[in-house]
Motif scaffolding. Sequence first.
Motif, mmCIF file in Angstrom:
data_model
loop_
_atom_site.group_PDB
_atom_site.id
_atom_site.type_symbol
_atom_site.label_atom_id
_atom_site.label_comp_id
_atom_site.label_asym_id
_atom_site.label_seq_id
_atom_site.Cartn_x
_atom_site.Cartn_y
_atom_site.Cartn_z
ATOM 1 N N LEU A 273 6.655 54.938 82.275
ATOM 2 C CA LEU A 273 5.311 55.025 81.695
ATOM 3 C C LEU A 273 4.946 53.724 80.997
ATOM 4 O O LEU A 273 3.832 53.204 81.158
ATOM 5 C CB LEU A 273 5.249 56.189 80.704
ATOM 6 N N PHE A 274 5.895 53.181 80.225
ATOM 7 C CA PHE A 274 5.628 51.923 79.523
ATOM 8 C C PHE A 274 5.339 50.803 80.514
ATOM 9 O O PHE A 274 4.467 49.955 80.278
ATOM 10 C CB PHE A 274 6.827 51.542 78.651
ATOM 11 N N ALA A 275 6.075 50.776 81.633
ATOM 12 C CA ALA A 275 5.888 49.729 82.635
ATOM 13 C C ALA A 275 4.489 49.799 83.259
ATOM 14 O O ALA A 275 3.899 48.770 83.595
ATOM 15 C CB ALA A 275 6.958 49.845 83.718
ATOM 16 N N VAL A 276 3.961 51.012 83.412
ATOM 17 C CA VAL A 276 2.600 51.158 83.938
ATOM 18 C C VAL A 276 1.597 50.502 82.996
ATOM 19 O O VAL A 276 0.687 49.786 83.431
ATOM 20 C CB VAL A 276 2.261 52.649 84.143
ATOM 21 N N PHE A 277 1.746 50.738 81.694
ATOM 22 C CA PHE A 277 0.854 50.109 80.712
ATOM 23 C C PHE A 277 1.029 48.596 80.715
ATOM 24 O O PHE A 277 0.055 47.851 80.559
ATOM 25 C CB PHE A 277 1.124 50.670 79.316
#
Length: 421
Positions: A273-277
């Motif tokens: 999820l963090f990588a998507v942001f």
Amino acid sequence: MKILTHKSELKVLGLPADQGRWLLLPLGMSVLLCLGSIYAWSVFRKPLESELNISATESLLPFTVALVFYAALMPIAGFYISKLGTRTMTAIGGIIVGCGYLLSSFVHQIEMMVLTYGVIAGTGVGIAYGVPMVVVSRWFPDQKGLAVGLTIVGFGLSPLITAPLANQLIDIYTVRPTLRILGIIFTIVILAIACTLKLPPKDWHPQRDFAASSTIAARTYPANLFKSRSFYGLWICYAIATLIGLSAIGISSPVGEEMINIDPKFAASSVALFAVFNGMSRPLFGWLSDRLQPHRVAIASYTLILIACILMANAQPGQVARYLIAFCLFWFCLGGWLAMAPTITLRFFHPDQYAQNYGIVFTAYGVGALVGTLATGRIRDWLGTYTYAFYPMALLAIVGIIVASSMLKYDSSRPITQESL
């Protein structure tokens, strides 16, 4: 790539230049996706720890050395792009990255893995990394920030693609054949795309932007990068942002497990999820840096970082939402700076020297990476918790706001015009 010299007949990949240039964005993104595979090293660590009987610290060494060489080679490679050409530099970088992976598949000592993966593959990444951004910035003089931001998405999102691919290959073939397969794939892909990465004719502008080209050509820039106040403002801001961002990235999962008491599997999956942001923020911040005063965009970024620090400094066990919001902001802002820094470099300094200039600016990333990753670990060892790591991060964010407000502004002292070079 066939490029004709007459402006009205200029073609990119068989299409009129105004249309064909958009194809360079996914091509550049694909090169950076291959290069960004170095961030998927965690997939190889556990198998290698078992096979080579090494510690967790030792298994991290190839990745750490790769980051150091990647950051160190960026400024050096920048000075050779104009001499060797974009296609040659991309090909050289791709071949070296592929060789690093291939050689890593044959070694049986961690010291040799540090050499093959850390030094060789890291060097290849540093050589090729800046080329796609140079190419798209020249083909998109009207939308430099957006073009650079979209291209660099490939590097940020690479672990989301290459890590699962590597993990699946390891399950099927084990770790060494996987390194070999990836090395061959990355070499072929980068070499194929390298043939397309050619710069447009000097002073080329898209037809709809032709009327504005005279304004761009008349713009003035500081005559000397190192005598420009804005350079030091950008360097300091970039170093602070990467120090905070890479520190947060390095402790994302441990913080979730130790401070919030979440399940280790959930902590690991939340990184996706963090990588998507991190990927989403790159075109957004690049676009904003094109249209707003850079210091305002930087202040907005530091404000978000400050909010994230406050959230985590007061975090309690069980506050999962607080943890997810804070680390989404950390990753979001780091991705933003990886688009902002090259875009601001293009705006502040002469675009014909972009490769050299951004290579020098990028040394801030290396300093931030080295200091940040070491500092958070020390704080955890000394004080027994990661909570206290967020206090110096907050202080640095405030310093960043002050520096951006006072120094991250256009500096036209001792100027030169675009026509004079």
